[in-house]
Enzyme design. Structure first.
Site: not given
Length: 89
Positions: A36, A18
């Protein structure tokens, strides 16, 4: 301006994916987020010029990501606006 939503599967959680995605998106001037998901995928939502969104998708599929990407599915739509910056969720 467009929005692309991408679902990235593989070994993409707990490896800095990320953060890496956020850095690439900011370099391209995109807004949005990377989050996520409970099933192990990462959802990436990005808005900006289509060419920049396509470059981000290319980077997600490019092999230089943290972890191991096994597949990316994308959906294109109109930009909705209202986002500032690019964040990790």
């Amino acid at each position: 301006m467009v929005r692309v939503t991408a679902w990235v599967r593989g070994q993409v959680q707990g490896v800095g994916f990320r953060w890496w995605t956020r850095a690439r998106a900011l370099e391209l001037g995109l807004t949005g987020w990377a989050a996520n998901l409970a099933d192990g995928r990462v959802e990436v939502v990005a808005e900006g010029p289509r060419e920049s969104c396509e470059k981000l998708l290319g980077a997600l599929r490019g092999g230089d990501t943290p972890g191991q990407v096994r597949g990316v599915v994308e959906r294109w739509s109109e930009a909705k606006g209202g986002m500032a910056g690019f964040v990790e969720r």
